[in-house]
Design an enzyme around this catalytic site. Structure first.
Site, PDB file in Angstrom:
ATOM      1  N   GLY A 216      28.140  31.789 -13.598  1.00 26.43           N
ATOM      2  CA  GLY A 216      28.187  32.756 -14.582  1.00 26.43           C
ATOM      3  C   GLY A 216      28.453  31.959 -15.912  1.00 26.43           C
ATOM      4  N   PRO A 217      28.220  32.464 -17.072  1.00 24.15           N
ATOM      5  CG  PRO A 217      27.504  33.978 -18.541  1.00 24.15           C
ATOM      6  CD  PRO A 217      27.750  33.879 -17.205  1.00 24.15           C
ATOM      7  CE  LYS A 222      31.762  29.365 -14.570  1.00 25.87           C
ATOM      8  NZ  LYS A 222      31.720  29.794 -16.013  1.00 25.87           N
ATOM      9  CB  THR A 223      38.366  28.257 -14.482  1.00 25.93           C
ATOM     10  OG1 THR A 223      37.348  27.363 -14.711  1.00 25.93           O
ATOM     11  CG2 THR A 223      39.515  27.095 -14.063  1.00 25.93           C
ATOM     12  CG  HIS A 438      11.586  42.543 -24.555  1.00 31.76           C
ATOM     13  ND1 HIS A 438      10.610  41.453 -24.816  1.00 31.76           N
ATOM     14  CD2 HIS A 438      11.914  42.311 -23.258  1.00 31.76           C
ATOM     15  CE1 HIS A 438      10.338  40.728 -23.985  1.00 31.76           C
ATOM     16  NE2 HIS A 438      10.917  41.085 -22.935  1.00 31.76           N
ATOM     17  CD  GLU A 439      14.998  43.136 -21.296  1.00 32.49           C
ATOM     18  OE1 GLU A 439      14.508  43.587 -20.139  1.00 32.49           O
ATOM     19  OE2 GLU A 439      15.016  41.998 -21.740  1.00 32.49           O
TER      20      GLU A 439
HETATM   21  P1  ADP Z   1      35.196  29.800 -17.136  1.00 30.19           P
HETATM   22  O1  ADP Z   1      35.705  28.849 -16.287  1.00 30.19           O
HETATM   23  O2  ADP Z   1      34.117  30.952 -16.550  1.00 30.19           O
HETATM   24  O3  ADP Z   1      34.120  28.977 -18.056  1.00 30.19           O
HETATM   25  P2  ADP Z   1      37.897  30.490 -17.780  1.00 30.19           P
HETATM   26  O4  ADP Z   1      38.306  31.221 -16.298  1.00 30.19           O
HETATM   27  O5  ADP Z   1      38.326  29.081 -18.077  1.00 30.19           O
HETATM   28  O6  ADP Z   1      36.080  30.599 -17.822  1.00 30.19           O
HETATM   29  O7  ADP Z   1      38.406  31.448 -18.801  1.00 30.19           O
HETATM   30  C1  ADP Z   1      38.951  30.704 -19.707  1.00 30.19           C
HETATM   31  C2  ADP Z   1      39.975  32.011 -20.373  1.00 30.19           C
HETATM   32  O8  ADP Z   1      39.302  33.280 -20.866  1.00 30.19           O
HETATM   33  C3  ADP Z   1      40.967  32.551 -19.399  1.00 30.19           C
HETATM   34  O9  ADP Z   1      42.002  31.552 -19.413  1.00 30.19           O
HETATM   35  C4  ADP Z   1      41.346  33.781 -19.625  1.00 30.19           C
HETATM   36  O10 ADP Z   1      42.491  33.834 -20.749  1.00 30.19           O
HETATM   37  C5  ADP Z   1      40.141  34.389 -20.494  1.00 30.19           C
HETATM   38  N1  ADP Z   1      39.447  35.128 -19.524  1.00 30.19           N
HETATM   39  C6  ADP Z   1      38.125  34.908 -19.116  1.00 30.19           C
HETATM   40  N2  ADP Z   1      37.830  35.902 -18.345  1.00 30.19           N
HETATM   41  C7  ADP Z   1      38.574  36.768 -18.157  1.00 30.19           C
HETATM   42  C8  ADP Z   1      38.883  38.043 -17.399  1.00 30.19           C
HETATM   43  N3  ADP Z   1      37.725  38.368 -16.693  1.00 30.19           N
HETATM   44  N4  ADP Z   1      40.131  38.637 -17.492  1.00 30.19           N
HETATM   45  C9  ADP Z   1      40.978  38.096 -18.057  1.00 30.19           C
HETATM   46  N5  ADP Z   1      40.876  37.152 -18.782  1.00 30.19           N
HETATM   47  C10 ADP Z   1      39.700  36.294 -18.784  1.00 30.19           C
HETATM   48 ZN    ZN Z   2      11.034  40.521 -20.767  1.00 32.72          ZN
HETATM   49 MG    MG Z   3      35.568  26.789 -16.273  1.00 33.00          MG
END
Ligand code: ADP
Ligand code: ZN
Ligand code: MG
Length: 633
Positions: A216-217, A222-223, A438-439
């Protein structure tokens, strides 16, 4: 049957770096130094006092001497009783020497520099070299390992794992902290169950996927999700980053991977988390410049470890990336990261849920409405929303207010959007409108052509890295053979986006680039590979196979047809694409009203399900757009 871990062929030999380059360097420096000292102070001719030299001189014992500055080296005519064949002495000015000799004093000279000076003169330069080298190498290793002594994080510890390898045993994050990504959470629930009770899964012989890749972006959580899995399961959590395995010296990263898995095995059930996997798992050999050996070995080691551990050992390898397209295909093979979980930008409902998590800590005014804020923030990720909550709170504090009001959020959204726009992730309103048309263009064309894959979902939430919106079609059945009509229909759907943009009189935009690539691929295939063009006949002009396992092949491929054929093929391809665009335009003109209303609906809701889109008038194919059948049909 559990097999003993078998090293994959091509995996690095386990004890490859016998001596690390750093050790070799120290050894070399030591030897040089010792040689220097020996040469200067030992084993040479015996040093004698100057007075002794004068005596030898008087006794005619000396065969020859060389004078270098104050140093006199001499050789005896005959070896002395103790076997010495020569001597050195330091000269004493002759006027004093004459006087001293008269009185029978023993006298000797001394070098004008001190012994310390001499020593420093010999020792300092090599030390300087080593120092510069150390600093440079630390610099090249990316300045990681932060503080610590000169040797702490860098050279001498190469090969050893970094301290971070210690597992976290008490992760406090839970699924509650991650909001708005319900699909991803649902998939990860199973993993949590497995880690909690591995035996339960073994009962029927099932095993859990050992590698899960979160895609994902950036900033979508994700972390955070990975930590939450560990927190929910209550198992140790080894958290690393792909970049930590990328080292300057071949073999070091691989050793680190081996270490990591070794430690994890001792603590199973546990989770290994490799964040930013793309740093380490890039397609092998994709870079035209050299220096890939180290990464390749590290990657191979990771693959070997993932294949190697026994299915019954409850280790789950979680990993995250925002660039799945650069990953080595071998990583995604069955038995490795074969389970992929999409963690996408949240839609409106999800954003409201995420806001709820982050607004818990704030004192809010009564007018704050989660849905209203969610509506203001299309394209925001979880991280953006967390940032928004904080910005709004800061603003309210600066205002001297008692609570954070809706106005603070609205203001902060504007500020953040301005920042994000620069990074081209959030669309300005005019762009959103174009993307919506577009979509919808894709969707309506797909709905109007009978017998084509139904539309599942249309969205203008930017997704992945490049796409600004998307239209999802799902086939109702697996297809292995596609007819000419179907291929043409697909091209027409792909052209739907561009057609809609043209219809609303907007300047044709770059948004269709990807569609054009796909449509062109289809057209080229029809003309050059499937013999579907009447003019060029049933000839497979181009027999390019998909590259084996996406291996980077040679860039140059001989063309096996004449210049004339090539021109004719280009014309045929262009003709196919032009007709597809015309067809799409005709369909959309026929459904102009519907296009407007649905595009508006898409602008407000951001996502429309296929079932929510009214059926357009089915396509009536004008005679002119019907192609003559190819001769073989
Ligand atoms: P990624 O690893 O996808 O780049 P992170 O997990 O590091 O993103 O997210 C960074 C911060 O953004 C998290 O510490 C949290 O505070 C916030 N965050 C991101 N996604 C969510 C979510 N789905 N729900 C709650 N907080 C989120
Ligand atoms: Zn298109
Ligand atoms: Mg991350």
């Amino acid at each position: 049957m559990p097999m003993p871990p078998k090293p994959r062929s091509g995996a690095p030999k386990p004890d490859l770096p016998k001596f690390k380059p750093s050790q070799l360097l120290w050894m070399a420096a030591g030897v040089l130094l010792a040689l220097n000292l020996l040469y200067q102070f030992g084993a040479g001719p015996t040093p004698i006092p100057y007075s002794q030299f004068e005596q030898y001189l008087a006794q005619d014992k000396i065969a020859r001497i060389t004078v270098a500055g104050d140093i006199i080296r001499g050789a005896f005519k005959q070896p002395e009783a103790d076997g010495t064949t020569g001597f050195t002495t330091l000269r004493v000015p002759s006027d004093i020497a004459v006087e001293l000799a008269k009185h029978g004093v023993e006298f000797s000279g001394a070098a004008s520099g001190s012994l310390l000076g001499t020593l420093l003169g010999w020792v300092l330069p090599p030390l300087l070299f080593v120092g510069v080298w150390l600093v440079a190498s630390r610099y090249m290793m990316g300045g990681r390992g932060g503080g610590g002594s000169l040797f702490g994080g860098g050279l001498l510890s190469a090969g050893r794992s970094r301290a971070k390898l210690v597992a976290e045993t008490d992760v406090q994050t839970s699924f509650e902290d991650v909001a708005g990504v319900d699909e991803a959470k649902a998939e990860l629930h199973e993993i949590v169950d497995f880690l909690k009770r591995p035996e339960a899964f073994e009962r029927l012989g099932a095993h859990i996927p050992r590698g899960i890749l979160l895609i994902g972006p950036p900033g979508t959580g994700k972390t955070l999700l990975a930590r939450a899995v560990a927190g929910e399961a209550g198992v140790p959590f080894f958290s690393t980053n792909g970049a930590e395995f990328v080292e300057m010296f071949v073999g070091v990263g691989a050793a680190r991977v081996r270490d990591l898995f070794e430690q994890a095995r001792k603590l199973a059930p546990c989770i290994i988390f490799i964040d930013e996997l793309d740093a380490l798992g890039r397609t092998r050999g994709a870079s035209p410049v050299g220096g890939q050996d180290e990464k390749e070995q590290t990657l191979n080691q990771l693959l070997a470890e993932m294949d190697g551990f026994d299915r019954s050992v409850a280790i789950v390898v979680l990993s995250a990336t925002n660039r799945p397209e650069v990953l080595d295909p071998a990583l995604l093979r069955a038995g490795r990261f074969d389970r992929q979980v999409l963690v996408d930008r949240p839609e409106k409902k999800g954003r409201a849920q995420i806001l709820k998590v982050h607004l818990k800590r704030l004192t809010l005014a009564d007018d704050v409405d989660l849905d209203a804020i969610a509506a203001l923030t299309p394209g925001f990720t979880g991280a953006d929303l967390a940032n928004l909550a904080n910005e709004a709170a800061l603003r309210a504090t600066r205002r001297g207010a008692d609570a954070v009001a809706l106005e603070d959020f609205a203001e902060s959204v504007d500020r953040i959007v301005a920042g994000l726009e620069r990074r081209s992730r959030v669309l300005i309103p005019r762009e959103r409108r174009i993307v919506a048309y577009h979509e919808m263009g894709h969707a309506l064309v797909a709905l109007a052509i009978p017998g084509i894959d139904p539309v599942q979902k249309v969205s203008i939430i930017p997704r992945g890295v490049a796409a600004l919106g998307y239209t999802m079609q799902h086939p109702t059945e697996d297809r292995f053979l596609l007819g000419r009509n179907e291929l043409e229909a697909r091209m027409t759907v792909l052209m739907g986006g561009r057609a809609a943009e043209t219809l609303i009189g907007s300047d044709v935009s770059t948004g269709a680039a990807d569609d054009l690539v796909k449509a062109t691929d289809i057209a080229r295939g029809m003309v050059l590979r499937f013999g579907m063009d009447a003019g060029l006949g049933p000839v497979a002009w181009d027999t390019e196979q998909g590259q084996f396992l996406n291996e980077p092949g040679s860039f140059w491929r001989p063309r096996r047809y004449s210049e004339a054929t090539s021109r004719e093929a280009d014309d045929a391809v262009r003709g196919l694409l032009n007709r597809a665009l015309e067809r799409a335009l005709a369909i959309l003109r026929d459904n102009r009203k519907l296009l407007d209303t649905t595009a508006e609906a898409l602008l407000t809701h951001e996502v429309l399900k296929g079932s929510e889109i009214p059926c357009p008038k089915p396509e009536i194919r004008a005679e002119a757009t019907v192609l003559p059948d190819p001769p073989d049909a």
